[in-house]
Enzyme design. Structure first.
Site, PDB file in Angstrom:
ATOM      1  N   TYR A  15     -19.926  11.062 -45.062  1.00  0.00           N
ATOM      2  CA  TYR A  15     -18.864  10.872 -45.182  1.00  0.00           C
ATOM      3  C   TYR A  15     -18.482  10.425 -46.541  1.00  0.00           C
ATOM      4  CZ  TYR A  15     -21.488   5.674 -45.949  1.00  0.00           C
ATOM      5  OH  TYR A  15     -22.625   5.279 -45.669  1.00  0.00           O
ATOM      6  N   GLU A  16     -17.754  10.370 -46.950  1.00  0.00           N
ATOM      7  CA  GLU A  16     -16.984  10.736 -48.111  1.00  0.00           C
ATOM      8  C   GLU A  16     -17.124  11.424 -48.768  1.00  0.00           C
ATOM      9  OE1 GLU A  16     -15.843   8.073 -49.851  1.00  0.00           O
ATOM     10  OE2 GLU A  16     -14.861   7.910 -51.095  1.00  0.00           O
ATOM     11  N   GLY A  17     -16.605  12.221 -48.085  1.00  0.00           N
ATOM     12  CA  GLY A  17     -16.605  14.558 -48.246  1.00  0.00           C
ATOM     13  C   GLY A  17     -18.340  14.566 -47.786  1.00  0.00           C
ATOM     14  N   GLN A  29     -19.095  18.607 -51.248  1.00  0.00           N
ATOM     15  CA  GLN A  29     -19.591  18.026 -52.776  1.00  0.00           C
ATOM     16  C   GLN A  29     -20.226  20.131 -53.174  1.00  0.00           C
ATOM     17  OE1 GLN A  29     -19.894  14.950 -53.569  1.00  0.00           O
ATOM     18  NE2 GLN A  29     -18.342  14.523 -51.753  1.00  0.00           N
ATOM     19  N   ARG A  77     -18.636   7.715 -54.646  1.00  0.00           N
ATOM     20  CA  ARG A  77     -19.177   8.346 -54.550  1.00  0.00           C
ATOM     21  C   ARG A  77     -20.897   8.922 -54.862  1.00  0.00           C
ATOM     22  NH1 ARG A  77     -15.857  14.425 -53.653  1.00  0.00           N
ATOM     23  NH2 ARG A  77     -14.782  13.788 -51.783  1.00  0.00           N
TER      24      ARG A  77
END
Lengths: 594, 594
Positions: free
Chosen positions: B439-441, B446, B295
């Site tokens: 992406y990546e959450g 977040q 992240r």
């Protein structure tokens, strides 16, 4: 594949409850504009947009326009769709009946414009640009030019363009180099290069009518030396039919981030034959005359894209199952809750909705004032309406397109990874919406227009056309308890706007850099306050409407209004802080240090 | 064609003045990390990015990846560039020396990551994903798996992927359907479909190591039943060389808005052979272990794109002649002033700069804490650093990528119409930057992570790791007159953050919907305050630096700091107003009314 249903219910609400139809009907030629007249037109318009234009939006984006040896082909299906547009008489909707138009007010035709932008912005640009050319020619052309060209533009047989930008100049038109040499027979030879010409060349119409900014041999330097010329692609023959090819050609088309089915052309004028539109050296005046209309149209592009992005994001959010509601399962019969239960997804959708419905109302109010300005028989009334339009135009253009881009991005975000891939269509709205913040004067230029021209004009006269009605409205609802939740935050935002207006005017008078330093934040502050005003009016109408037969509609309207006042309008606080901080921190850095 | 020069001067400033190099050098394996060691490495890194990766960025975007019968080809030039990356040892930069890595701290390698994102984000994703796989395997793999796979990942001979998402689930991994059946010999048969797999298939490396989330036959339902498996494309033979093809294949690649040279693959696992990584059913723990690193890496993508967009926008603004300065001509020798003289252009550039330099500093501080968390020999120190990283990770990911997109859009806006056409390259940054918010959450996830997990964790212990140092800093500078212009607004923002934190915690405890309703605004409030803290520290360093040999650098730093405090940080006021307004207006609308 995105779906779209024209928001007819909300359009009718705004038309009936926010726009002042009585006032509209008092105007010459508008006597019969009732919802009974408008509804069936809008239903037909919706059908065209939903069934013909929408299906060509993504294919048009994928295919783009084709350029070969000066010829531009639009994507598959565009020619048929344009034929249907023409046959339906849609280009004529609010044109002058003297030239074959249907004479409807802009207040009505704007709703069609919104639908077309939602369904297929690239396509909509072809008739849109024609409309700009129509407006300038209608206002400034000689009778002969009008008689020859306007009927063809109105029918859509021919289309139009606006040729302003050159490779080295866009914002600063004083620098243009295109030349016009008088032939002695009333015509001129036009020579020069123009870029970014939307619809400059295409295969939809028999002829293309270019309105071109150029300089006469005796032109004074700068913007005071610009004249406007009409240059047709084919010179009309004795019967008014396209005849000999004129000395104008398309050198290339641009490859762009979006609006790929709209041909953006580099145009060469090589001793092309043209005719003067308006007085020599007064071309900029003619351009500005149509700009109020065009800038409203561009604002509506932001709105239209926000609307279709919202519709598809909301549908996805109600359909997509993922996780459970934070407070515990809401849909136990399903393997997961739809993501609409999540507060942050609702925040994104409500932000979009608050922008969309607010902009639709403010846009329609502005169109109404345009109609009053062009149609009223009373000079004082016309003047007041013109003032209002002059003031609101940069706000509408920049605010709507900024909010439109923000909304398109939010809509994409609701879909997560699926929003980013082309298949779902959401990313196209982000790409298409982006241009509206740039063309027809960048949004920074709109902000400068607001603080630099509109604010100080006639000792603040324009400003009063907006400030007084808002103030009256706030005061007249001051005792209304049911309205307090809307009036209090509106009043607070309006207070900030008043304070910042005084401050920007004071500082800007002493130093124009200060006005420029405040411009963008000031325009947003102004815009949010204007949205607050229409949102309060809509909330008021929906409070009344709750008792009627369409309570669900009004409940949703009130929920959106409350969201706007609680979560969006407070942004005015940060904006006023940034404005009042002044321009010193913008000035301090050396140019070379950037 | 955009240009790029790695911002080595600013990187060194942050490394020396903001990151605590003494603290870094106290860590095992970092004893020799001095600017003398780092500078030449960064210069070499810059050369690779500027000369090899940058020229492939636009061609890669134009060409995209090619898919045919399960085979993916990267765009022209990518294979050679990857070979040079490998030969230079760049994938090994901060990997474990036990497996062939160079053992540099993340605090240093992050600077290289930023450069790679600036020069060519799509390219950078191939080694980036490898690094994610390396981290998970390094932390949780058996000794045998590590010995076989890590050296190849470190050298870059093989690359890695993270296979999480399935067509019906992304955020809610509890819903995954991919199955793993034990073979009895320690291996498993993996069957299922994964989508959105970056670098899932390509032609850069000899083998691809997939880390795959799947469920064992006895898995408990939901996220507690997910296990992690290593599934190579080619099964290594007795010599550790790629042998028989495994049952994993690429079904298609996505057509996306941006990062077009990065292959985003749909992957089919058909009884593929795999090995368990970590304990059964504990796959999510392994994923989370690498998420802090990943992240931060995604946050840096936002920063990297903002940086190159800024460089090119600033260059254009100094070069493009258009109009005259509002206060009167500034460059009389030219036909018009460069647009850098206009306050609104300066506002856009300074906004970008304030984001970039602030994020670079905050990112490096977070990387430093990661290094402390992984390397310190003192458990209490490790714990404190871990807490800080856990808290800041969602902030860095979402704030940097939101600001990155905003910056890329501002950079494009500076160029006006030229920003919108592909030729200039600015619009690619907007398209590429957009994915990092997803992406990546997603950034909404977040924000939920921040308010839902990190805020309440251990009775607010994480939070104290940030609040206490900031409070100490503000108090310790309270008497410093030269710092007052920075400390006062920081203190105000921090007060808002404290108040909102207490309120969000209180309301969220009673009703999780309330925490979710505040999440996104709260994360931005937190992030701006964190930027305020690093900006104050940088301003302090530059006040000292003014007297040294590089006064121009420090003057520009101070000018940017002043802009940040005057014009950006006041946004915390509107954010706190929106947060304190609560979630009621998000809840009121019926699901069906959207």
């Amino acid at each position: 594949m995105p779906s779209y249903k024209a928001p007819l219910r909300d359009m009718r609400f705004v038309l009936e409850q926010v726009a002042d139809l009585e006032r509209l009907r008092a105007l010459p030629g508008c006597e019969e504009v009732t919802t009974e007249l408008v509804d069936p037109i809008m239903e037909e318009a919706a059908k065209l947009c939903e069934e013909v234009l929408l299906p060509l939006n993504r294919s048009g984006d994928e295919e783009g326009c084709h350029y070969e040896n000066g010829v531009v082909r639009t994507p598959a299906g565009f020619r048929d769709a344009y034929r249907m547009l023409r046959e339906g008489g849609w280009p004529a909707l609010h044109c002058d009946p003297e030239y074959g138009g249907q004479g409807l007010p802009r207040t009505v035709s704007l709703l069609f414009e919104e639908m077309m932008c939602s369904a297929n912005l690239s396509f909509g640009m072809y008739p849109g640009l024609s409309h700009g050319a129509y407006t300038a020619l209608h206002a400034f052309g000689s009778e002969a030019l009008k008689a020859l060209y306007l009927p063809r533009l109105v029918s859509g047989e021919w289309t139009g363009t606006m040729c302003l930008t050159e490779p080295h100049c866009g914002t600063d038109l004083g620098l243009i180099r295109t030349k016009a040499v008088p032939e002695g027979d009333g015509s001129y030879r036009i020579t020069g290069s123009k870029i970014f010409i939307s619809a400059g060349e295409h295969d939809l119409a028999e002829n293309i009518v270019h309105l071109v900014l150029a300089k006469l041999p005796d032109a004074p330097p700068g913007v005071k030396g610009i004249s406007l010329f009409l240059v047709p692609k084919f010179l009309p023959d004795g019967q008014g039919q396209p005849g000999a090819r004129n000395g104008v050609s398309c050198a290339s088309i641009e490859h762009k981030m979006g609006i790929k089915a709209s041909a953006t052309c580099a145009m060469n004028f090589d001793e092309a034959t043209g005719w003067l539109v308006g007085a020599p050296h007064k071309g900029l005046r003619a351009m500005f005359a149509m700009m109020n209309e065009e800038r409203l149209a561009v604002g509506i592009q932001g709105l239209g894209l926000a609307e279709i992005s919202y519709q598809n994001a909301a549908a996805y959010a109600k359909d997509r199952l993922q996780g459970r509601a934070l407070g515990g399962t809401r849909y136990p019969e399903k393997p997961a809750d739809p993501i609409i239960v999540h507060p942050d997804v609702r925040r994104m959708l409500l932000t979009m909705r608050a922008s969309i419905e607010g902009c639709r109302a403010l846009g329609l109010l502005t169109a109404l004032e345009q109609d009053v300005a062009t149609r009223s028989t009373d000079p004082a009334t016309r003047q007041e309406a013109e003032d209002y339009v002059a003031l609101l135009t940069p706000v509408v253009k920049a605010l709507f397109t900024d909010l439109g881009s923000e909304a398109a991005n939010l809509g994409m975000q609701v879909l997560g990874g699926h929003g980013y891939i082309r298949e779902w269509g959401m990313e196209q709205y982000v790409r298409d919406a982006r241009i509206a913040q740039i063309y027809e004067g960048t949004n920074g230029i709109q902000a400068l227009d607001l603080v630099g021209r509109k604010l100080p004009a006639h000792a603040g006269r324009y400003l009063r056309r907006f400030f007084h009605p808002v103030l009256d409205y706030i005061e007249s609802r001051g005792e209304d308890e049911a309205m307090a939740e809307f009036i209090l935050p509106l009043s607070k935002a309006f207070g900030r706007l008043q304070q910042c207006t005084a401050e920007v005017a004071r500082r800007g008078f002493a130093d124009p850099f200060e006005a420029g330093a405040a411009a963008t934040d000031y325009l947003r502050l102004f815009g949010l306050t204007a949205l607050g005003h229409v949102w309060a009016r809509m909330a008021e109408a929906s409070l009344r409407g709750l008792e009627g037969g369409d309570a669900d509609f009004h409940k949703a309207k009130l929920a959106t209004a409350r969201f706007f006042f609680a979560r969006i309008l407070p942004q005015t606080g940060a904006l006023s802080a940034a404005i009042l901080a002044g321009g010193e921190t913008l000035r301090a850095m050396e140019d070379a240090a950037f």
